[in-house]
Design an enzyme around this catalytic site. Structure first.
Site, mmCIF file in Angstrom:
data_model
loop_
_atom_site.group_PDB
_atom_site.id
_atom_site.type_symbol
_atom_site.label_atom_id
_atom_site.label_comp_id
_atom_site.label_asym_id
_atom_site.label_seq_id
_atom_site.Cartn_x
_atom_site.Cartn_y
_atom_site.Cartn_z
ATOM 1 N N GLY A 16 1.019 -0.753 0.022
ATOM 2 C CA GLY A 16 0.085 -0.087 0.147
ATOM 3 C C GLY A 16 0.921 1.313 -0.391
ATOM 4 O O GLY A 16 1.843 1.457 -0.438
ATOM 5 N N CYS A 35 2.642 6.760 13.648
ATOM 6 C CA CYS A 35 3.551 8.339 13.169
ATOM 7 C C CYS A 35 2.840 9.317 14.006
ATOM 8 O O CYS A 35 4.426 10.297 14.542
ATOM 9 C CB CYS A 35 2.166 8.311 11.683
ATOM 10 S SG CYS A 35 -0.170 8.796 12.048
ATOM 11 N N SER A 50 -4.741 10.450 3.680
ATOM 12 C CA SER A 50 -3.731 10.413 4.222
ATOM 13 C C SER A 50 -3.840 8.810 5.021
ATOM 14 O O SER A 50 -3.019 8.641 5.426
ATOM 15 C CB SER A 50 -2.725 11.164 5.431
ATOM 16 O OG SER A 50 -2.732 11.029 6.472
ATOM 17 N N GLY A 54 -5.050 0.203 6.320
ATOM 18 C CA GLY A 54 -4.527 0.113 7.665
ATOM 19 C C GLY A 54 -4.242 1.107 8.838
ATOM 20 O O GLY A 54 -4.867 0.383 9.584
ATOM 21 N N THR A 55 -4.302 2.265 8.628
ATOM 22 C CA THR A 55 -4.504 3.370 9.609
ATOM 23 C C THR A 55 -5.776 3.301 10.733
ATOM 24 O O THR A 55 -6.133 3.538 11.693
ATOM 25 C CB THR A 55 -4.052 4.811 8.469
ATOM 26 O OG1 THR A 55 -2.714 4.629 8.425
ATOM 27 C CG2 THR A 55 -4.071 5.753 9.913
ATOM 28 N N ALA A 75 -7.819 1.024 11.074
ATOM 29 C CA ALA A 75 -7.775 -0.430 11.371
ATOM 30 C C ALA A 75 -7.427 -0.035 12.170
ATOM 31 O O ALA A 75 -7.583 -0.684 13.445
ATOM 32 C CB ALA A 75 -7.379 -1.457 10.273
ATOM 33 N N ASN A 76 -6.439 0.215 13.259
ATOM 34 C CA ASN A 76 -5.305 0.588 13.954
ATOM 35 C C ASN A 76 -5.551 1.594 15.055
ATOM 36 O O ASN A 76 -4.276 1.906 15.809
ATOM 37 C CB ASN A 76 -4.370 0.650 13.473
ATOM 38 C CG ASN A 76 -3.619 -0.517 12.501
ATOM 39 O OD1 ASN A 76 -4.100 -1.821 12.965
ATOM 40 N ND2 ASN A 76 -2.692 -0.857 11.809
#
Length: 309
Positions: A13, A132, A163, A167-168, A170-171
Site C-alpha cells: 500500500g 506516526c 492520508s 491499515g491506519t 483499522a489500527n
C-alpha cells in the site's frame, strides 16, 4: 563497495510503496529485494515489478517461496497490527534470524524512535516503529524529559483524512494505546495520553502535532534549547519536520491530572510542530506516513551498518 543487505517489504500500500522508493533512492546499507502484497492489482506491486524486484500477491506465504527469500535479511512489515503478529510468527519458522521492522502498532518488539533510543535496539530481531504520531511527538517529550521530570504528557496528532488508508483506520485503537505507552517508555513521561484527529479539510492539510507536558519546574531556556536541538536531530532524516512557533510555558498550581494526582504544581510546556512529507510517492501533506517510512529506513540502515561492519 559496501555490501548491502537485501530487504523485503510486506504491504504494497501507500506506506510500503513509499518505503520502497526511499530505499531505492537513499539506501546505503540495504537494498530492495522483494515486494509482498495481497492485491495483485496494487500500484505498489506494479511499481516493484517495473523496478525489477521479485513480487508476490500471496502474502508472506508467497514471500518464502520466492528464490530471493534465501538472501533476505531484513523485512519491513507495513500491514496491520493483527497481520504483523501472524507474519512475525510465520517468518520466524522459516528464518529465525530475520530482522523485522514493524511499521504497525503491534509492538511485539521494543519501541524504537531513532533519535531517542535507536542505538539501544540494533541487535533486536523485531523493533516497533510505534506510530506516526509517536515518531513525531515522542522526541519532543523526550527533549523535555532530559531537562525536567515529566509527570504527564499528552499529544494530539492531526492528519489529513486522505492520508489515512485502510491499515491506519483499522489500527485506531492500537494507535492510541501504543503511542500512549511509548510516550512513557521512550519519552520518559510518568503518564502518557495520545489522541488522533483525521481532518477532512480540502485541500488536505499537512500533519500537525501538539504536545503538552507537565513537569517539575526547570529552566525554560534549557527546555526550549533541548526541544530545538531534538527537532534539528529529527530533521536529519525527516527534512519536513519543523516547529511551528516558539515553545510556550505556563506555571500551573493545583491542577488535577487523571492518573497522576489531585494536585500538581509545576511547569506546563506546549510544543507545536508540523511534518511535511518529502513527496517521494505520497503527497507532501502525508507527513504522517513519510515520518514512519523515514524512521523505519533510518533504523534499518543503522542495523545494517552494524551487521556489515
Amino acid at each position: 563497495m559496501t555490501r548491502k543487505l537485501k530487504a523485503a517489504i510486506v504491504g504494497s500500500g501507500n506506506i510500503g510503496t513509499d518505503l520502497m522508493i526511499k530505499i531505492a533512492r537513499h539506501g546505503k546499507y540495504i537494498e530492495n529485494g522483494a515486494m509482498v502484497g495481497i492485491d495483485p492489482a496494487s500500484d505498489g506491486l506494479a511499481r516493484a515489478a517495473r523496478l525489477g524486484l521479485a513480487i508476490t500477491a500471496e502474502g508472506v506465504e508467497g514471500l518464502v517461496r520466492l528464490p530471493v527469500f534465501a538472501d533476505i535479511e531484513i523485512v519491513f512489515d507495513a500491514t496491520s497490527a493483527a497481520a504483523h503478529v501472524k507474519n512475525d510468527a510465520f517468518l520466524r519458522r522459516h528464518k529465525p534470524g530475520l530482522r523485522l521492522i514493524d511499521l504497525t502498532p503491534a509492538a511485539i518488539g521494543p519501541y524504537c524512535v531513532p533519535v531517542v533510543n535507536g542505538e539501544q535496539h540494533l541487535a533486536a530481531t523485531n523493533v516497533n516503529m510505534v506510530t506516526c504520531g509517536g515518531q513525531a511527538t515522542i522526541p519532543m517529550v523526550a527533549a523535555v524529559s532530559r531537562v525536567a521530570r515529566v509527570h504527564y504528557a499528552e499529544i494530539v496528532a492531526s492528519i489529513a483524512s486522505k492520508s489515512a488508508g485502510p491499515g491506519t483506520r483499522a489500527n485506531i485503537d492500537e494507535f492510541t494505546e501504543t503511542t500512549a505507552r511509548a510516550i512513557e517508555v521512550v519519552g520518559g513521561a510518568a503518564k502518557g495520553k495520545a489522541i488522533i484527529v483525521m481532518n477532512p479539510a480540502e485541500p488536505p492539510l499537512i500533519m500537525r502535532d501538539t504536545i503538552y507536558t507537565l513537569s517539575d519546574l526547570a529552566s525554560e531556556e534549557a527546555i526550549a534549547r533541548s526541544v530545538e536541538e531534538m527537532a534539528a536531530a529529527v530533521q536529519q532524516y525527516v527534512p519536513g519536520y519543523r516547529l511551528k512557533q516558539k515553545v510556550q510555558f505556563d506555571r500551573v498550581t493545583g491542577l488535577k491530572i487523571p492518573g497522576v494526582g489531585d494536585r500538581f504544581d509545576g511547569l506546563k510546556t506546549s510544543i507545536f510542530l508540523e511534518v511535511e512529507g518529502a513527496a517521494h510517492y505520497l503527497p507532501a501533506y502525508a507527513g504522517n506516513l513519510d515520518i514512519m517510512t523515514s524512521a523505519a529506513l533510518q533504523t534499518a540502515e543503522r542495523m545494517a551498518a552494524r551487521l556489515v561492519a
